[in-house]
Design a protein around this motif. Sequence first.
Motif, PDB file in Angstrom:
ATOM      1  N   PRO A  15       0.799  -1.225   0.000  1.00 45.74           N
ATOM      2  CA  PRO A  15       0.000   0.000   0.000  1.00 45.74           C
ATOM      3  C   PRO A  15       0.835   1.280   0.000  1.00 45.74           C
ATOM      4  O   PRO A  15       0.329   2.330  -0.399  1.00 45.74           O
ATOM      5  N   TYR A  71      -0.412   6.777  -0.293  1.00 45.89           N
ATOM      6  CA  TYR A  71      -0.654   5.337  -0.189  1.00 45.89           C
ATOM      7  C   TYR A  71      -1.565   4.924  -1.348  1.00 45.89           C
ATOM      8  O   TYR A  71      -2.271   5.757  -1.939  1.00 45.89           O
ATOM      9  N   CYS A 127     -11.313   7.763   5.492  1.00 47.53           N
ATOM     10  CA  CYS A 127     -11.099   6.347   5.172  1.00 47.53           C
ATOM     11  C   CYS A 127     -11.494   6.056   3.723  1.00 47.53           C
ATOM     12  O   CYS A 127     -12.403   6.696   3.164  1.00 47.53           O
ATOM     13  N   SER A 132     -10.690  -4.069   1.066  1.00 49.79           N
ATOM     14  CA  SER A 132      -9.509  -3.503   1.733  1.00 49.79           C
ATOM     15  C   SER A 132      -9.895  -2.132   2.277  1.00 49.79           C
ATOM     16  O   SER A 132     -10.549  -1.336   1.595  1.00 49.79           O
ATOM     17  N   TYR A 143      -8.605   1.419   4.311  1.00 48.26           N
ATOM     18  CA  TYR A 143      -7.431   2.267   4.553  1.00 48.26           C
ATOM     19  C   TYR A 143      -7.867   3.416   5.459  1.00 48.26           C
ATOM     20  O   TYR A 143      -8.644   4.289   5.029  1.00 48.26           O
ATOM     21  N   SER A 160      -6.475   8.655   7.084  1.00 45.97           N
ATOM     22  CA  SER A 160      -5.916   9.488   6.003  1.00 45.97           C
ATOM     23  C   SER A 160      -5.953  10.970   6.375  1.00 45.97           C
ATOM     24  O   SER A 160      -6.868  11.442   7.060  1.00 45.97           O
ATOM     25  N   LEU A 193      -0.857   4.528   8.472  1.00 49.21           N
ATOM     26  CA  LEU A 193      -1.905   3.962   7.640  1.00 49.21           C
ATOM     27  C   LEU A 193      -2.407   2.702   8.332  1.00 49.21           C
ATOM     28  O   LEU A 193      -1.627   1.800   8.650  1.00 49.21           O
ATOM     29  N   LEU A 222      -4.486  -0.579   7.810  1.00 50.74           N
ATOM     30  CA  LEU A 222      -4.954  -1.412   6.702  1.00 50.74           C
ATOM     31  C   LEU A 222      -5.691  -2.634   7.228  1.00 50.74           C
ATOM     32  O   LEU A 222      -5.165  -3.378   8.065  1.00 50.74           O
TER      33      LEU A 222
END
Length: 241
Positions: free
Chosen positions: A105, A136, A156, A167, A169, A172, A203, A205
Motif C-alpha cells: 500500500p 498510499y 477512510c 480492503s 485504509y 488518512s 496507515l 490497513l
Amino acid sequence: MRQRLSSEPDRYRGRRRVPTPPRSRYAAVVTTAFVGAGVVALGAGALPDAKAVSPSALADLEKAAATSEDLSARAADAERASRNDRGDDGLASTLAAAPEVWRLPLENYSFTSPYGMKWNKLHAGIDLAAPEGTPYSAVHAGTVTKAGWFGGYGYCVIVRHADGTESIYGHSSKIVVSEGQEVKAGDQLGLVGLTGHAYGSQLHLELHVNGKPTDPIPYLRDRGVDIQLQVDDLYAGVAAS
C-alpha cells in the motif's frame, strides 16, 4: 671406402644430400601453394579499384549513410520519449492492470502494530507508520465503495475487489479518489495521516474476506506481498490472468 660411381653427379661431392620429401607431403605442399595463390588472386579481383569509383557514387553512399544514422537517432529519441511518457514504472503499471496483481500500500514505512488482540479488543488490521502526507495506494484492483469520514477510522477509503474481499485504509489526512471509482493495484488513494483514533501518523490497513476481518500478513503473503519485509511481487498471479 667405396668408389664413386661414374654415374653420380659431381655436385654431390663433399655435401650431404637432402632427402627428397615423401610424395604425399610434396603433393600437399604444392596443392596448398596453388590454393593460396588462387585465393589471393580472387581476393584481388574482388576488391574495387579506388580509381574506378565515381566521385558522385561516393557522395551518394555518404549521403545514404548519413540519412541512415539520422533515422536511427530519431528512432532512439522516439523510444526514449515513449519510455518517459510511460514513466520509470511502465512495467509496474502494465502489470498492475492485471486482475490478479497485489501490491504494497505504500513505501518506506515502519510496521508498528500487527493484527490481533490489543487493549482487550480485536485490532482488526495492521498499522504502518509513515510521515504525514506520504501517498498510499490500492493493494488490489477494485471499486471504491467508501471515500470519506468513517468514525474511528478517520478519513477512510474502502475498496471492494472482484471476489468480494474488501480492503480498508484508515487515518488518512487526504483522500484523492471518489466513491464508484475503479482503481488498479498501485493507484493512489490518499495521503497518510492521523485522523480518527490514531496514535501518530500511520496507515491502518484491514482486509475483510467474506465479510470478516482477516490478518492481512498471511493473506497478502500468499499473493506475493510481504508487508513485514516491504516486498511485493508484480508477477504474482499475472500468468493466470
